[in-house]
Design a protein around this motif. Structure first.
Motif, PDB file in Angstrom:
ATOM      1  N   LEU B   8     -47.587  45.307  79.140  1.00 48.08           N
ATOM      2  CA  LEU B   8     -48.738  45.792  78.384  1.00 48.08           C
ATOM      3  C   LEU B   8     -49.476  46.743  79.152  1.00 48.08           C
ATOM      4  O   LEU B   8     -49.651  46.971  80.338  1.00 48.08           O
ATOM      5  CB  LEU B   8     -49.740  44.510  78.555  1.00 48.08           C
ATOM      6  CG  LEU B   8     -48.916  43.220  77.870  1.00 48.08           C
ATOM      7  CD1 LEU B   8     -49.962  42.115  78.218  1.00 48.08           C
ATOM      8  CD2 LEU B   8     -48.675  43.289  76.418  1.00 48.08           C
ATOM      9  N   ALA B  55     -50.200  44.079  87.391  1.00 49.86           N
ATOM     10  CA  ALA B  55     -50.186  42.615  87.227  1.00 49.86           C
ATOM     11  C   ALA B  55     -48.913  42.099  86.766  1.00 49.86           C
ATOM     12  O   ALA B  55     -48.373  42.660  85.686  1.00 49.86           O
ATOM     13  CB  ALA B  55     -51.469  41.936  86.443  1.00 49.86           C
ATOM     14  N   LEU B  58     -50.198  37.536  84.728  1.00 47.86           N
ATOM     15  CA  LEU B  58     -51.778  37.579  84.825  1.00 47.86           C
ATOM     16  C   LEU B  58     -52.170  37.635  86.206  1.00 47.86           C
ATOM     17  O   LEU B  58     -53.595  37.430  86.676  1.00 47.86           O
ATOM     18  CB  LEU B  58     -52.228  36.277  84.438  1.00 47.86           C
ATOM     19  CG  LEU B  58     -51.981  35.872  82.992  1.00 47.86           C
ATOM     20  CD1 LEU B  58     -52.721  34.597  82.508  1.00 47.86           C
ATOM     21  CD2 LEU B  58     -52.193  37.000  81.938  1.00 47.86           C
ATOM     22  N   ARG B  59     -51.343  38.037  87.501  1.00 54.75           N
ATOM     23  CA  ARG B  59     -51.854  38.045  88.768  1.00 54.75           C
ATOM     24  C   ARG B  59     -51.597  39.286  89.313  1.00 54.75           C
ATOM     25  O   ARG B  59     -50.644  39.966  89.038  1.00 54.75           O
ATOM     26  CB  ARG B  59     -50.969  37.142  89.646  1.00 54.75           C
ATOM     27  CG  ARG B  59     -51.232  35.634  89.286  1.00 54.75           C
ATOM     28  CD  ARG B  59     -51.363  34.686  90.417  1.00 54.75           C
ATOM     29  NE  ARG B  59     -52.382  33.918  89.931  1.00 54.75           N
ATOM     30  CZ  ARG B  59     -53.510  33.601  90.342  1.00 54.75           C
ATOM     31  NH1 ARG B  59     -54.084  34.513  91.250  1.00 54.75           N
ATOM     32  NH2 ARG B  59     -54.494  32.700  90.050  1.00 54.75           N
ATOM     33  N   GLU B  72     -44.314  39.076  82.196  1.00 56.93           N
ATOM     34  CA  GLU B  72     -45.174  40.133  81.448  1.00 56.93           C
ATOM     35  C   GLU B  72     -45.824  41.006  82.632  1.00 56.93           C
ATOM     36  O   GLU B  72     -46.502  40.387  83.424  1.00 56.93           O
ATOM     37  CB  GLU B  72     -46.336  39.247  80.722  1.00 56.93           C
ATOM     38  CG  GLU B  72     -47.373  40.107  80.174  1.00 56.93           C
ATOM     39  CD  GLU B  72     -48.377  39.258  79.248  1.00 56.93           C
ATOM     40  OE1 GLU B  72     -48.068  38.810  78.128  1.00 56.93           O
ATOM     41  OE2 GLU B  72     -49.516  39.100  79.687  1.00 56.93           O
ATOM     42  N   ALA B  74     -48.599  44.067  83.401  1.00 54.85           N
ATOM     43  CA  ALA B  74     -49.438  44.802  82.899  1.00 54.85           C
ATOM     44  C   ALA B  74     -50.043  45.812  83.687  1.00 54.85           C
ATOM     45  O   ALA B  74     -50.135  45.827  84.944  1.00 54.85           O
ATOM     46  CB  ALA B  74     -50.679  44.029  82.836  1.00 54.85           C
TER      47      ALA B  74
END
Lengths: 151, 82, 151, 82
Positions: B8, B55, B58-59, B72, B74
């Protein structure tokens, strides 16, 4: 949910956490300013990596409640905002004012440090930039102008 | 089972690449740094900075963290919230 | 006027000082708590040496504006208050949050230090006391009971 | 010309003296300490503490400050605002 594309009402946020026991309430409200880096700001747009931003906000709120005996509410706006609109609001209620001040200051500092949110500023002179606290002048020119694909 | 890593891109990085989502075909675990190298080879990717906040799922992650197909990743420009 | 016998609206106080330039607003609101020194508080009464209290509040607001580049609003309630009502509110707007936090904290500390206001607490058990931060337990029994000449 | 000093009492001190205003006849300048000594001799005055916060004409004053007829001296219990 801590992110919202609707106007933020700081007073109702404070009302959610103030109780008969927790009588000291400190609130920080960040409004969109009309200037940045010497340029006149017309409006701006916040975008976020929403699921990670929600997770980060929830962690900050939880950690504040572990560090101090306080209750915390946090909201951050996304989308298009005009000058004067509320971008972020933090409300902290404690038994005593010392911990409410400390926790409120800590929460807003951590939001800036940890939450994946980005700000695109539209200036009065027609230029557009991404706000970048690490860059000279605090911003980097955007590739697309105000009327580009992301406007 | 997924055989790609979803990358992302946000804000200025999405502008530079002209995309906010890229699926990289990867059969095995690689590092975040390997993913970044792949992204830099895409059109516009050379304009990405040398160091980037990343990330995974999400971390926040370091460039040496491992990622597997299905993860995922990012790429986060300097944060500007608050 | 900084003293008022009418309910204090902290949100409208913040609205008076927030401008397009001063985008960071820190507010402290002190509500009447339901406990003090281990006793359940039912209601309280603030009295003041009004002309001196007004002078002291005006000086604190002026000095805060000299120490930091901020705008300040301050209100302190007088008369009878129930649990949860706003006793005092300080709103500070600055270009940046650092100075708004520092100035807001300083103003409320100075209010407690300098402004001649006194608090009579009425407890659930029917007793009444004058709040005295210098006394053991933080209060001194009042001479007249709840229904005495000053109630 | 006024020939008295007005003494204001607040909160617990007003309760102790049973009055919130006392006019002391005084023909000449005295110190705040002298005024306090006079107040202590009134009924209830012996219950006043040894050290008291005082103000003269709306400004905090020390016990050695001079006051003249026409001045307003206030005896202030420990402050409890905020």
């Amino acid at each position: 949910m801590h992110l919202t594309d609707q106007p933020i009402d700081a007073a109702s946020l404070a009302g959610r956490i103030q109780t008969a026991r927790r009588g000291g309430v400190v609130t920080f409200v960040g409004h969109v300013r009309d200037h940045h880096g010497g340029r006149a700001v017309q409006r701006l747009e916040y975008s976020a990596y929403a699921p990670m931003a929600e997770t980060a906000c929830a962690e900050i709120v939880r950690e504040a409640g572990e560090r101090w005996p306080v209750s915390v509410e946090l909201r951050h706006r996304t989308g298009e905002l005009g000058v004067g609109e509320v971008a972020v609001a933090v409300a902290v209620a404690g038994d005593h004012r010392e911990e409410a001040f400390e926790a409120c200051r800590w929460v807003i500092d951590e939001v800036k440090r940890r939450v994946p949110i980005w700000k695109r500023e539209y200036y009065e002179d027609g230029t557009v930039a991404w706000v970048d606290p690490t860059a000279p002048g605090g911003a980097v020119p955007a590739q697309y102008p105000a009327e580009g694909p992301r406007a | 089972m997924p055989e790609s890593i979803r990358v992302l891109l946000f804000a200025r990085y999405a502008e530079l690449l002209g995309a906010d989502r890229i699926d990289l075909a990867l059969a095995e675990a690689v590092t975040v740094g390997d993913v970044l190298d792949r992204v830099r080879m895409l059109p516009g990717g050379s304009a990405l900075p040398g160091a980037m906040l990343c990330a995974v799922n999400l971390r926040q992650a370091t460039h040496s963290d491992l990622v597997s197909p299905g993860d995922e990743v990012a790429l986060l420009p300097p944060l500007a919230g608050g």
